[in-house]
Design a protein around this motif. Sequence first.
Motif, PDB file in Angstrom:
ATOM      1  N   LEU A 211       0.822  -1.206   0.000  1.00  0.00           N
ATOM      2  CA  LEU A 211       0.000   0.000   0.000  1.00  0.00           C
ATOM      3  C   LEU A 211       0.858   1.258   0.000  1.00  0.00           C
ATOM      4  O   LEU A 211       0.354   2.362  -0.177  1.00  0.00           O
ATOM      5  CB  LEU A 211      -0.932   0.009   1.220  1.00  0.00           C
ATOM      6  N   SER A 212       2.166   1.064   0.210  1.00  0.00           N
ATOM      7  CA  SER A 212       3.095   2.210   0.258  1.00  0.00           C
ATOM      8  C   SER A 212       3.789   2.450  -1.076  1.00  0.00           C
ATOM      9  O   SER A 212       4.679   3.294  -1.165  1.00  0.00           O
ATOM     10  CB  SER A 212       4.155   1.955   1.342  1.00  0.00           C
ATOM     11  N   GLY A 213       3.401   1.682  -2.079  1.00  0.00           N
ATOM     12  CA  GLY A 213       3.945   1.927  -3.404  1.00  0.00           C
ATOM     13  C   GLY A 213       5.153   1.083  -3.771  1.00  0.00           C
ATOM     14  O   GLY A 213       5.744   1.279  -4.827  1.00  0.00           O
ATOM     15  N   PHE A 214       5.535   0.146  -2.901  1.00  0.00           N
ATOM     16  CA  PHE A 214       6.625  -0.763  -3.253  1.00  0.00           C
ATOM     17  C   PHE A 214       6.020  -1.993  -3.919  1.00  0.00           C
ATOM     18  O   PHE A 214       5.383  -2.820  -3.260  1.00  0.00           O
ATOM     19  CB  PHE A 214       7.406  -1.171  -2.001  1.00  0.00           C
ATOM     20  N   ASP A 215       6.214  -2.110  -5.222  1.00  0.00           N
ATOM     21  CA  ASP A 215       5.549  -3.184  -5.969  1.00  0.00           C
ATOM     22  C   ASP A 215       6.039  -4.571  -5.582  1.00  0.00           C
ATOM     23  O   ASP A 215       5.271  -5.538  -5.582  1.00  0.00           O
ATOM     24  CB  ASP A 215       5.769  -2.999  -7.469  1.00  0.00           C
ATOM     25  N   ARG A 216       7.325  -4.673  -5.266  1.00  0.00           N
ATOM     26  CA  ARG A 216       7.892  -5.994  -4.982  1.00  0.00           C
ATOM     27  C   ARG A 216       8.851  -5.879  -3.792  1.00  0.00           C
ATOM     28  O   ARG A 216       9.825  -5.133  -3.849  1.00  0.00           O
ATOM     29  CB  ARG A 216       8.622  -6.560  -6.199  1.00  0.00           C
ATOM     30  N   TYR A 217       8.548  -6.616  -2.751  1.00  0.00           N
ATOM     31  CA  TYR A 217       9.343  -6.590  -1.525  1.00  0.00           C
ATOM     32  C   TYR A 217       9.844  -7.990  -1.212  1.00  0.00           C
ATOM     33  O   TYR A 217       9.181  -8.982  -1.477  1.00  0.00           O
ATOM     34  CB  TYR A 217       8.477  -6.088  -0.363  1.00  0.00           C
ATOM     35  N   PHE A 218      11.050  -8.071  -0.621  1.00  0.00           N
ATOM     36  CA  PHE A 218      11.476  -9.334  -0.025  1.00  0.00           C
ATOM     37  C   PHE A 218      12.345  -9.040   1.181  1.00  0.00           C
ATOM     38  O   PHE A 218      12.861  -7.932   1.362  1.00  0.00           O
ATOM     39  CB  PHE A 218      12.232 -10.210  -1.035  1.00  0.00           C
ATOM     40  N   GLN A 219      12.475 -10.059   2.027  1.00  0.00           N
ATOM     41  CA  GLN A 219      13.274  -9.943   3.232  1.00  0.00           C
ATOM     42  C   GLN A 219      13.617 -11.345   3.718  1.00  0.00           C
ATOM     43  O   GLN A 219      12.787 -12.245   3.657  1.00  0.00           O
ATOM     44  CB  GLN A 219      12.473  -9.193   4.319  1.00  0.00           C
ATOM     45  N   ILE A 220      14.849 -11.534   4.142  1.00  0.00           N
ATOM     46  CA  ILE A 220      15.216 -12.757   4.848  1.00  0.00           C
ATOM     47  C   ILE A 220      15.058 -12.419   6.318  1.00  0.00           C
ATOM     48  O   ILE A 220      15.912 -11.789   6.932  1.00  0.00           O
ATOM     49  CB  ILE A 220      16.636 -13.221   4.478  1.00  0.00           C
ATOM     50  N   ALA A 221      13.911 -12.802   6.870  1.00  0.00           N
ATOM     51  CA  ALA A 221      13.423 -12.245   8.137  1.00  0.00           C
ATOM     52  C   ALA A 221      13.485 -13.259   9.271  1.00  0.00           C
ATOM     53  O   ALA A 221      13.173 -14.437   9.086  1.00  0.00           O
ATOM     54  CB  ALA A 221      11.976 -11.774   7.960  1.00  0.00           C
ATOM     55  N   ARG A 222      13.862 -12.786  10.438  1.00  0.00           N
ATOM     56  CA  ARG A 222      13.795 -13.592  11.651  1.00  0.00           C
ATOM     57  C   ARG A 222      12.375 -13.553  12.201  1.00  0.00           C
ATOM     58  O   ARG A 222      11.750 -12.486  12.296  1.00  0.00           O
ATOM     59  CB  ARG A 222      14.760 -13.055  12.699  1.00  0.00           C
ATOM     60  N   CYS A 223      11.844 -14.723  12.570  1.00  0.00           N
ATOM     61  CA  CYS A 223      10.477 -14.844  13.058  1.00  0.00           C
ATOM     62  C   CYS A 223      10.472 -15.697  14.334  1.00  0.00           C
ATOM     63  O   CYS A 223      11.396 -16.481  14.575  1.00  0.00           O
ATOM     64  CB  CYS A 223       9.589 -15.496  12.001  1.00  0.00           C
ATOM     65  N   TYR A 224       9.408 -15.541  15.124  1.00  0.00           N
ATOM     66  CA  TYR A 224       9.386 -16.154  16.456  1.00  0.00           C
ATOM     67  C   TYR A 224       7.996 -16.695  16.763  1.00  0.00           C
ATOM     68  O   TYR A 224       7.005 -15.990  16.584  1.00  0.00           O
ATOM     69  CB  TYR A 224       9.776 -15.117  17.513  1.00  0.00           C
ATOM     70  N   ARG A 225       7.933 -17.919  17.247  1.00  0.00           N
ATOM     71  CA  ARG A 225       6.658 -18.507  17.673  1.00  0.00           C
ATOM     72  C   ARG A 225       6.889 -19.305  18.941  1.00  0.00           C
ATOM     73  O   ARG A 225       7.765 -20.177  18.975  1.00  0.00           O
ATOM     74  CB  ARG A 225       6.081 -19.414  16.574  1.00  0.00           C
TER      75      ARG A 225
END
Length: 594
Positions: A211-225
């Motif tokens: 919604l911010s105008g970045f058509d294509r995003y990626f990230q090697i992201a740390r996640c936690y559960r």
Amino acid sequence: METMGNLRRTNYCGEVSMANVGQEMTVCGSIARSRDKGGIIFADLRDTTGILQLVFDEDTPKDVFAKAESLKSEYVVICRGKLRERASKTDKISTGDVELYVSELRILSEAQTTPFEIRDGINVNDDLRLRYRYLDLRRPSMHEPIVLRSKICQIIRNYFCDNHFCEIETPTLIKSTPEGARDYLVPSRVQPGHFYALPQSPQLYKQILMLSGFDRYFQIARCYRDEDLRADRQPEFTQVDEEMAFVTEDDIMTINEGLIKRLWKEMLGIDVATPFVRMPWAEAMSRFGSDKPDTRFGLEIQDVTEVFRGTEFKPFAAVLEAGGSIRAINAKGMADKLSRKNIDKLGDVAKTYGAKGLAYSRLTADGTSSSFEKFLTEEEKTRLYQAMNLETGDVLLIVSDNDWVKACTALGQVRLDIARKHDLINPDLFNFLWVVDFPLFEYSEQEGRWMAMHHPFTLPRAEDIDKVESDPGACRAVAYDIVLNGVEMGGGSMRINDPALQDRMFHALGFTEEKARQSFGFLMDAYKYGAPPHGGMAYGLDRMVMLMLKKDSIRDVIAFPKVQNAGEPMSGAPDVVDPQQLKDLSIALTLADK
């Protein structure tokens, strides 16, 4: 102990070859082992790339030879010498054709005797290995996956950048929202009584980025559960996260097939055929009893419900009267492998996954033994044998249940158990497929309401939108999982970009308007200012690397993994903290006495 002085590495141990023979070079690392043969000393030097043999003899400077005599395993050294061809070559190491004749040696650090040998093929308790993880990671079989993981990440970054994606970091300290696993919470010192959550995924932020105008995003992201561990799950893990605007699910699947194709080619030298098979969720469950089917072997499940329509065999008749289903597997030619004792164990597997039992027929040259055939008519037996193509040497396995998904799930686990125990799986195959058309909702008996199978922002299929409130169980999602060899490697969906439809989705999930706004208000507000059609997916990087390298557990591809109790044995985390830290956070402990 010495310093490096003016010596600096010129070559890595594992990267020299016959092409370098005659060159002067400086290498450094740890001594893997040293062998004094009387007048000649051989030492294996190990660095991050591999092992190179060092040689010292009577022509070596006396002070250098004296130091070589003191070398022990894990001593850290730097040395200079001339590379030469080995007289006695070996194929056990990549540098087995050459050796370094050393003229200068510096011992930079001595080492105590290690609690276990630093070599492959050792039989050491996992707890000890994890406690001394820094030693375990020196072993080639543990060291190499971490290096290869780094290369995999580099290929992923290059691929996405080549395809106009922008790498953007999203926050690690975020707002806790419902739906999903339990959050890890972080107390705020400056706002007492308030908490951040560690992200289970960057889901909301990556949608905001579209919604911010970045058509294509990626990230090697740390996640936690905060959930229980198993072989392919950790409380903290890494996602390859991506989102795209102005696309359809076909576009997303195509771009990701390209990623897989590049990874497998550059890392493994394997040409992966694309496009991948696309299998609806209902078909995957019906044929394989799993929404992540392993298609490397047969033993497919078949629906034999109609075979028994009108039967007087009470267990099957009761299921049919309740609108249930009867499913079967023909273990072709396996009567000599599946004894009655083996079949009883398979029955225990089926019961573990919700089946009331496992009916069977075992066809041998000596006759048929069966748990149910004596209750059937000859006509029913004939129809069953024809439907399942039963012949002498086969074993028929049947599960019936009021819930067809439960019947198929139980048989799916039986199928896997047979395949694993009887070597029916080719470990060299990489069978990719997409599972599509997942249910949008699943009913939680515990919660007493419908839950989102993926998350509340998943787009329903256009033809099912009218059923969101009236018939949630019949709604399908524009969602897709990428499956490899029976493991869900990644998954995603198209997202809702219509605020009115999103409100309906929240309502179907039992959210009040107040609760929806409290949890997702910032996203709901953002949608008021125009939202492009968008979708994305995420891979479990740990699982991907595990599968590529054919490891049994993601712990083998994570530098410092957690164990069953979510602890990290090497550092001792989690641990108690100073009472003043708790006071600063306005936290008081109310632990029950043990």
